[in-house]
Design a protein around this motif. Structure first.
Motif, PDB file in Angstrom:
ATOM      1  N   ASP A  23      -1.862   6.363   9.123  1.00 13.22           N
ATOM      2  CA  ASP A  23      -0.679   7.209   9.197  1.00 13.22           C
ATOM      3  C   ASP A  23      -0.982   8.512   8.454  1.00 13.22           C
ATOM      4  O   ASP A  23      -1.148   8.504   7.243  1.00 13.22           O
TER       5      ASP A  23
ATOM      6  N   HIS B 102      -8.305   1.054  17.570  1.00 15.10           N
ATOM      7  CA  HIS B 102      -7.656   0.469  16.400  1.00 15.10           C
ATOM      8  C   HIS B 102      -6.362   1.212  16.064  1.00 15.10           C
ATOM      9  O   HIS B 102      -6.338   2.433  15.973  1.00 15.10           O
ATOM     10  N   SER B 103      -5.291   0.460  15.847  1.00 17.15           N
ATOM     11  CA  SER B 103      -4.030   1.057  15.408  1.00 17.15           C
ATOM     12  C   SER B 103      -3.918   1.036  13.891  1.00 17.15           C
ATOM     13  O   SER B 103      -3.048   1.690  13.309  1.00 17.15           O
ATOM     14  N   GLU B 104      -4.775   0.279  13.239  1.00 17.51           N
ATOM     15  CA  GLU B 104      -4.884   0.271  11.786  1.00 17.51           C
ATOM     16  C   GLU B 104      -6.345   0.024  11.426  1.00 17.51           C
ATOM     17  O   GLU B 104      -7.143  -0.420  12.262  1.00 17.51           O
TER      18      GLU B 104
ATOM     19  N   LYS C 121      -9.019   5.573  15.841  1.00 18.91           N
ATOM     20  CA  LYS C 121      -8.080   5.236  16.915  1.00 18.91           C
ATOM     21  C   LYS C 121      -8.752   5.270  18.285  1.00 18.91           C
ATOM     22  O   LYS C 121      -8.418   4.472  19.174  1.00 18.91           O
TER      23      LYS C 121
END
Length: 538
Positions: free
Chosen positions: A403, A103-105, A99
């Motif tokens: 997540d 990057h969020s994924e 992150k």
């Protein structure tokens, strides 16, 4: 397994291949021949599988490579062995570290999703434990193809060029430069029938063969890999490579109408195929119901339920909060079966009680049989190629979740949910044979369809692979191959499925099957028309 070798559900279906002394089925003729050559030199099915697998990294690099992962099911000395040679995430990676780079994924390409490659270790481990020939001898055909060159096959040429388009669109030019230098010299990929060679690839394979794969993890290749990934901003280190060892595992299975269907346990998604078959095993399918709407509807619904559970629970087994035994229990199968009605429904995971890929099959006259699969993922993988080696590095880490609450959340040293799965059939404790269908999330669906085509509908291996396939994508969306019966497609739509006819090249997977007659020892093989495959026997 009883089937009529001349039975064709459709006039365009092909006949199976028979042989007695040995057989290798792959997605590329030169690789199958490489395996057969090793058999004729005195190698066994394990040596032949290694030879074919190594050759495939050269002759079909758009689907797999030296820098990918591998799994195997090996029948030898009267029992089935499982090998998980998928590599973990680097020790220095974390959700926060990814992150922090914006990057969020997990990214799909580049250095960040590169995990430890397991394929060379699989070759070395299989050779040490079960092979008859030195590893370097099994790799000799692949080294020769890389050094001297070979004519590119049509399917490979198609995916090769498609990969170049993807990397042009999604990777910075500097990042993809080594890939283009290796696989698209002069700025273009090779056309079908064009000769292509990769001396660096030959050198790397020779180093792996001579060292028993040790140089890839603790030698000259390891140093080159680690330095290159570090320079591209990745997390993989020489220490990560040196720490890796393939893992021998106990295969998992369900009983399906008297046959034991075997898969590698998680972190692989073979569990999904078994979950679906555990549901379908409690239903009746008439022998003449192949492609009948009612039979198709139940297969699709069972597969949706299996995927819902698999995507929720499957990850590195050390991090799973449910057991395989609970998921495959008869009571849970009954519960999930009861959810299938006359109309399509949205898939939901249940709550059981707690407590780019190549597939090949090989067999020999001694009774050894191998189900083997390896992949870089998404074609060539990350888009990174270690300069001068032909080693295209996988991007398997792209399947991790950022997540922290997700079962497949990224953690250092953790293995991700893995799509590639080899399959195997036994009956009464005796080998029937290896089978597999490559193709991302199509794989467990292809396994279910291949098993049912042979067991429920009495098709020989070739017809089982030639039968039109369906593929569930998400929610109510299902795609069918263009040669699917129109009446069946329309009936499925009336049941609530959102049907599309998809002519995408190769999107329904590519499979191989070899079965052995227990009385005569005769081998019967099939290969997929959706690729350049062949069954080589003698």
């Amino acid at each position: 397994m009883t089937f009529d070798p001349l039975y064709h559900p459709h006039p365009s279906y092909r006949l199976p291949t028979y042989s007695r002394n040995g057989m290798v089925a792959t997605s590329q003729p030169l690789a199958a021949q490489a395996g057969l050559d090793i058999l004729k030199k005195g190698g066994n099915a394990i040596d032949a599988a290694i030879a074919a697998a190594a050759a495939l990294t050269v002759v079909e690099p758009c689907s797999n490579g030296i820098g990918g992962d591998a799994f195997a099911l090996v029948w030898t000395e009267g029992r089935l062995h499982g090998l998980n040679s998928s590599g973990p995430a680097p020790a220095s990676i974390s959700i926060d570290a990814v992150k922090e780079r914006g990057h969020s994924e997990m990214p799909k390409f580049g250095a960040i999703p590169v995990t430890v490659p397991g394929a060379p270790a699989a070759w070395g481990e299989l050779s040490r434990r079960f092979g008859k020939l030195p590893l370097i001898e099994a790799l000799e055909p692949a080294i020769r193809y890389a050094e001297e060159g070979f004519p590119v096959s049509p399917t490979a040429a198609y995916y090769w060029e498609r990969a170049a388009r993807i990397y042009r669109e999604r990777l910075p030019q500097n990042t993809a430069r080594s890939w283009y230098d290796t696989f698209a010299p002069g700025g273009r990929t090779p056309a079908a029938g064009e000769l292509w060679r990769s001396p660096g690839h030959a050198w790397a394979l020779a180093s792996i063969g001579e060292s028993g794969a040790d140089s890839f993890y603790r030698g000259e290749l390891a140093e080159a890999i680690a330095a290159y990934v570090r320079g591209e901003g990745g997390f993989l280190t020489a220490e990560d490579l040196a720490a890796f060892r393939p893992e021998w595992v106990d295969p998992i299975h369900v009983n399906y109408r008297g046959y034991e269907v075997w898969e590698i346990p998680p972190n692989g998604q073979g569990l999904i195929a078994l979950l679906a078959l555990n549901i379908l095993g409690g239903m009746e399918f008439a022998p003449d119901s192949l492609l009948a709407p009612g039979a198709l509807h139940r297969q699709i619904e069972a597969t949706k339920l299996a995927f819902a559970d698999g995507l929720k629970f499957i990850t590195d087994p050390a991090h799973m909060n449910i057991t395989v035994q609970d998921l495959l229990s008869a009571s849970y199968g009954d519960l999930r079966r009861g959810m299938i009605g006359p109309q399509a429904r949205m898939p939901e995971a249940g709550e059981p009680s707690s407590g780019g890929t190549v597939y090949l099959a090989a067999a020999d006259a001694e009774g050894n049989m191998v189900s083997f699969i390896q992949s870089n993922y998404m074609g060539f993988g990350s888009g990174l190629v270690v300069p001068g080696t032909g080693i295209a590095l996988q991007n398997r880490g792209s399947d991790f979740s950022l997540d922290p609450a997700h079962a497949n959340a990224l953690q250092p040293g953790k293995k991700t949910y893995h799509t590639i799965i080899p399959g195997f059939l036994t009956r009464g404790g005796e080998a029937v044979g290896p089978f597999g269908v490559m193709g991302g999330y199509m794989q467990p669906q292809g396994h279910v369809q291949a098993v049912m085509n042979m067991v429920d509908f009495a098709l020989h291996p070739q017809a089982a692979l030639d039968t039109p396939r369906w593929q569930w994508h998400k929610d109510l969306s299902v795609s069918l191959e263009p040669h699917f019966p129109l009446a069946a497609a329309q009936a499925l739509e009336r049941m609530g499925h959102r049907i599309t006819l998809e002519s995408g090249f190769g999107s329904f997977g590519r499979g191989q099957i070899i079965l052995r007659d227990p009385a005569s020892g005769v081998l019967c093989g099939g290969t997929d028309f959706r690729t350049d495959g062949t069954v080589a026997g003698w």
